[in-house]
Design a protein around this motif. Structure first.
Motif, PDB file in Angstrom:
ATOM      1  N   ASP A   2      27.394  66.670  17.868  1.00 19.13           N
ATOM      2  CA  ASP A   2      27.507  65.983  19.149  1.00 19.13           C
ATOM      3  C   ASP A   2      28.287  66.816  20.156  1.00 19.13           C
ATOM      4  O   ASP A   2      28.035  66.758  21.351  1.00 19.13           O
ATOM      5  CB  ASP A   2      28.178  64.614  18.958  1.00 19.13           C
ATOM      6  CG  ASP A   2      27.274  63.629  18.227  1.00 19.13           C
ATOM      7  OD1 ASP A   2      26.044  63.802  18.358  1.00 19.13           O
ATOM      8  OD2 ASP A   2      27.800  62.718  17.573  1.00 19.13           O
ATOM      9  N   SER A   3      29.252  67.593  19.691  1.00 16.80           N
ATOM     10  CA  SER A   3      30.052  68.402  20.600  1.00 16.80           C
ATOM     11  C   SER A   3      29.215  69.548  21.182  1.00 16.80           C
ATOM     12  O   SER A   3      29.392  69.932  22.334  1.00 16.80           O
ATOM     13  CB  SER A   3      31.293  68.945  19.910  1.00 16.80           C
ATOM     14  OG  SER A   3      30.913  69.838  18.886  1.00 16.80           O
ATOM     15  N   ASP A   4      28.278  70.125  20.399  1.00 13.72           N
ATOM     16  CA  ASP A   4      27.413  71.184  20.931  1.00 13.72           C
ATOM     17  C   ASP A   4      26.475  70.639  21.992  1.00 13.72           C
ATOM     18  O   ASP A   4      26.222  71.290  23.003  1.00 13.72           O
ATOM     19  CB  ASP A   4      26.583  71.814  19.808  1.00 13.72           C
ATOM     20  CG  ASP A   4      27.431  72.656  18.874  1.00 13.72           C
ATOM     21  OD1 ASP A   4      28.514  73.098  19.324  1.00 13.72           O
ATOM     22  OD2 ASP A   4      27.000  72.877  17.744  1.00 13.72           O
ATOM     23  N   LEU A   5      25.959  69.450  21.768  1.00 11.28           N
ATOM     24  CA  LEU A   5      25.061  68.813  22.727  1.00 11.28           C
ATOM     25  C   LEU A   5      25.812  68.491  24.013  1.00 11.28           C
ATOM     26  O   LEU A   5      25.310  68.698  25.119  1.00 11.28           O
ATOM     27  CB  LEU A   5      24.453  67.543  22.119  1.00 11.28           C
ATOM     28  CG  LEU A   5      23.473  66.773  23.003  1.00 11.28           C
ATOM     29  CD1 LEU A   5      22.249  67.631  23.297  1.00 11.28           C
ATOM     30  CD2 LEU A   5      23.056  65.487  22.327  1.00 11.28           C
ATOM     31  N   LEU A   6      27.040  68.007  23.893  1.00 13.30           N
ATOM     32  CA  LEU A   6      27.854  67.672  25.052  1.00 13.30           C
ATOM     33  C   LEU A   6      28.234  68.924  25.839  1.00 13.30           C
ATOM     34  O   LEU A   6      28.195  68.918  27.074  1.00 13.30           O
ATOM     35  CB  LEU A   6      29.109  66.925  24.594  1.00 13.30           C
ATOM     36  CG  LEU A   6      29.620  65.842  25.528  1.00 13.30           C
ATOM     37  CD1 LEU A   6      28.528  64.898  25.931  1.00 13.30           C
ATOM     38  CD2 LEU A   6      30.781  65.110  24.918  1.00 13.30           C
ATOM     39  N   GLU A   7      28.565  69.991  25.130  1.00 19.69           N
ATOM     40  CA  GLU A   7      28.915  71.234  25.828  1.00 19.69           C
ATOM     41  C   GLU A   7      27.720  71.808  26.562  1.00 19.69           C
ATOM     42  O   GLU A   7      27.851  72.346  27.665  1.00 19.69           O
ATOM     43  CB  GLU A   7      29.462  72.259  24.832  1.00 19.69           C
ATOM     44  CG  GLU A   7      30.879  71.995  24.417  1.00 19.69           C
ATOM     45  CD  GLU A   7      31.388  73.071  23.472  1.00 19.69           C
ATOM     46  OE1 GLU A   7      30.855  74.199  23.502  1.00 19.69           O
ATOM     47  OE2 GLU A   7      32.310  72.769  22.718  1.00 19.69           O
ATOM     48  N   SER A   8      26.534  71.730  25.983  1.00 20.57           N
ATOM     49  CA  SER A   8      25.347  72.247  26.654  1.00 20.57           C
ATOM     50  C   SER A   8      25.009  71.416  27.888  1.00 20.57           C
ATOM     51  O   SER A   8      24.544  71.932  28.888  1.00 20.57           O
ATOM     52  CB  SER A   8      24.157  72.304  25.704  1.00 20.57           C
ATOM     53  OG  SER A   8      23.791  71.014  25.287  1.00 20.57           O
ATOM     54  N   LYS A  15      25.126  76.637  34.842  1.00 17.30           N
ATOM     55  CA  LYS A  15      23.954  77.482  34.623  1.00 17.30           C
ATOM     56  C   LYS A  15      22.999  77.394  35.814  1.00 17.30           C
ATOM     57  O   LYS A  15      22.529  78.417  36.330  1.00 17.30           O
ATOM     58  CB  LYS A  15      23.240  77.047  33.344  1.00 17.30           C
ATOM     59  CG  LYS A  15      21.990  77.813  33.050  1.00 17.30           C
ATOM     60  CD  LYS A  15      21.292  77.253  31.825  1.00 17.30           C
ATOM     61  CE  LYS A  15      19.910  77.846  31.740  1.00 17.30           C
ATOM     62  NZ  LYS A  15      19.023  77.085  30.908  1.00 17.30           N
ATOM     63  N   PHE A  16      22.715  76.169  36.279  1.00 14.00           N
ATOM     64  CA  PHE A  16      21.810  76.005  37.417  1.00 14.00           C
ATOM     65  C   PHE A  16      22.412  76.555  38.706  1.00 14.00           C
ATOM     66  O   PHE A  16      21.704  77.065  39.564  1.00 14.00           O
ATOM     67  CB  PHE A  16      21.418  74.536  37.588  1.00 14.00           C
ATOM     68  CG  PHE A  16      20.466  74.040  36.543  1.00 14.00           C
ATOM     69  CD1 PHE A  16      19.486  74.862  36.025  1.00 14.00           C
ATOM     70  CD2 PHE A  16      20.556  72.739  36.065  1.00 14.00           C
ATOM     71  CE1 PHE A  16      18.605  74.407  35.074  1.00 14.00           C
ATOM     72  CE2 PHE A  16      19.677  72.271  35.108  1.00 14.00           C
ATOM     73  CZ  PHE A  16      18.702  73.111  34.606  1.00 14.00           C
ATOM     74  N   TYR A  17      23.733  76.451  38.853  1.00 14.02           N
ATOM     75  CA  TYR A  17      24.407  77.000  40.034  1.00 14.02           C
ATOM     76  C   TYR A  17      24.197  78.515  40.092  1.00 14.02           C
ATOM     77  O   TYR A  17      23.817  79.067  41.123  1.00 14.02           O
ATOM     78  CB  TYR A  17      25.899  76.665  40.016  1.00 14.02           C
ATOM     79  CG  TYR A  17      26.672  77.367  41.106  1.00 14.02           C
ATOM     80  CD1 TYR A  17      26.646  76.897  42.414  1.00 14.02           C
ATOM     81  CD2 TYR A  17      27.398  78.531  40.836  1.00 14.02           C
ATOM     82  CE1 TYR A  17      27.342  77.550  43.426  1.00 14.02           C
ATOM     83  CE2 TYR A  17      28.090  79.190  41.829  1.00 14.02           C
ATOM     84  CZ  TYR A  17      28.056  78.694  43.132  1.00 14.02           C
ATOM     85  OH  TYR A  17      28.734  79.346  44.124  1.00 14.02           O
ATOM     86  N   HIS A  18      24.441  79.215  39.002  1.00 11.12           N
ATOM     87  CA  HIS A  18      24.298  80.671  38.967  1.00 11.12           C
ATOM     88  C   HIS A  18      22.835  81.086  39.136  1.00 11.12           C
ATOM     89  O   HIS A  18      22.542  82.066  39.823  1.00 11.12           O
ATOM     90  CB  HIS A  18      24.874  81.245  37.670  1.00 11.12           C
ATOM     91  CG  HIS A  18      26.367  81.246  37.650  1.00 11.12           C
ATOM     92  ND1 HIS A  18      27.116  82.000  38.514  1.00 11.12           N
ATOM     93  CD2 HIS A  18      27.253  80.549  36.891  1.00 11.12           C
ATOM     94  CE1 HIS A  18      28.403  81.795  38.289  1.00 11.12           C
ATOM     95  NE2 HIS A  18      28.519  80.908  37.313  1.00 11.12           N
ATOM     96  N   GLU A  19      21.929  80.335  38.508  1.00  4.36           N
ATOM     97  CA  GLU A  19      20.510  80.641  38.640  1.00  4.36           C
ATOM     98  C   GLU A  19      20.049  80.452  40.093  1.00  4.36           C
ATOM     99  O   GLU A  19      19.345  81.295  40.649  1.00  4.36           O
ATOM    100  CB  GLU A  19      19.694  79.733  37.711  1.00  4.36           C
ATOM    101  CG  GLU A  19      18.217  80.027  37.696  1.00  4.36           C
ATOM    102  CD  GLU A  19      17.465  79.087  36.758  1.00  4.36           C
ATOM    103  OE1 GLU A  19      16.341  78.702  37.118  1.00  4.36           O
ATOM    104  OE2 GLU A  19      18.010  78.741  35.686  1.00  4.36           O
ATOM    105  N   GLY A  20      20.467  79.365  40.723  1.00  8.43           N
ATOM    106  CA  GLY A  20      20.123  79.119  42.128  1.00  8.43           C
ATOM    107  C   GLY A  20      20.744  80.151  43.064  1.00  8.43           C
ATOM    108  O   GLY A  20      20.122  80.573  44.054  1.00  8.43           O
ATOM    109  N   TYR A  21      21.965  80.566  42.742  1.00  8.69           N
ATOM    110  CA  TYR A  21      22.632  81.582  43.548  1.00  8.69           C
ATOM    111  C   TYR A  21      21.858  82.895  43.511  1.00  8.69           C
ATOM    112  O   TYR A  21      21.657  83.537  44.552  1.00  8.69           O
ATOM    113  CB  TYR A  21      24.062  81.783  43.047  1.00  8.69           C
ATOM    114  CG  TYR A  21      24.813  82.842  43.814  1.00  8.69           C
ATOM    115  CD1 TYR A  21      25.371  82.553  45.051  1.00  8.69           C
ATOM    116  CD2 TYR A  21      24.944  84.133  43.305  1.00  8.69           C
ATOM    117  CE1 TYR A  21      26.056  83.527  45.767  1.00  8.69           C
ATOM    118  CE2 TYR A  21      25.623  85.107  44.010  1.00  8.69           C
ATOM    119  CZ  TYR A  21      26.176  84.802  45.244  1.00  8.69           C
ATOM    120  OH  TYR A  21      26.841  85.761  45.949  1.00  8.69           O
TER     121      TYR A  21
END
Length: 192
Positions: A2-8, A15-21
């Motif tokens: 559950d912690s891996d899913l929450l971290e992702s 991730k989307f911020y850097h990709e959009g940038y």
């Protein structure tokens, strides 16, 4: 697990911020180059147009000055009139002969020759380098000042077209000496 899913899920925003940038940076570089190129062409055209207008004025003034030494038949009375130097012949036009001649004052003639030197198309560099662009801007500013000086010494006004938006201000603009300087107080209204 559950912690891996929450971290992702929490890392999605970053991730989307850097990709959009990165996408925006690439798109901005393309759009900026295109807009910059269009701006450069517009600015260069406007400067070349202004230089052409000033060169035309200088040629007419020089011909009016040179027409003192040439009679209406085209034969010279002692000296050969020139357009900015000994290598350029004078233009013989009936239009210039119909204009008032410029008196033989050496200061006005010298200013006309300096103006011709500043806006001579043969001496202007059309390269797209920083030095050439700054030289063009400096020469254009100097030529505009020389033109105003010549116009004032000849008692002529700037006959540039006025847009419809500023045509209502045309009368108020010419109430004084037209300079718009701080010393021009003749257009001020007296308050009682």
């Amino acid at each position: 697990m559950d912690s891996d899913l929450l971290e992702s899920v929490l890392g999605l925003e970053e991730k989307f911020y850097h990709e959009g940038y990165q996408v925006g940076l690439a798109d901005g570089a393309r759009a900026g180059y295109t807009e910059g190129s269009v701006f450069a062409v517009e600015k260069g055209f406007a400067q070349a147009l202004e230089v052409g207008k000033l060169y035309g004025k200088a040629l007419v003034w020089n011909q009016r000055f040179a027409s003192r030494t040439v009679d209406r038949s085209g034969s010279s009375s002692g000296t050969k009139p020139t357009l900015g130097g000994d290598d350029l012949p004078a233009i013989h036009t009936d239009l210039c002969y119909g204009m008032p001649e410029i008196r033989g004052e050496s200061r006005v003639a010298r200013n006309i020759q300096l103006l011709l030197g500043l806006v001579d198309p043969a001496t202007l560099s059309l390269e797209n380098t920083e030095d050439a662009v700054s030289d063009m801007e400096e020469r254009l500013k100097g030529a505009q000042l020389k033109t105003k000086l010549i116009q004032r010494s000849l008692g002529e006004s700037d006959d540039s077209p006025v847009s419809d938006a500023s045509s209502s201000n045309r009368e108020s603009r010419f109430q004084g000496d037209g300079s718009g300087s701080i010393e021009d107080i003749s257009s001020m209204r007296i308050r009682h």
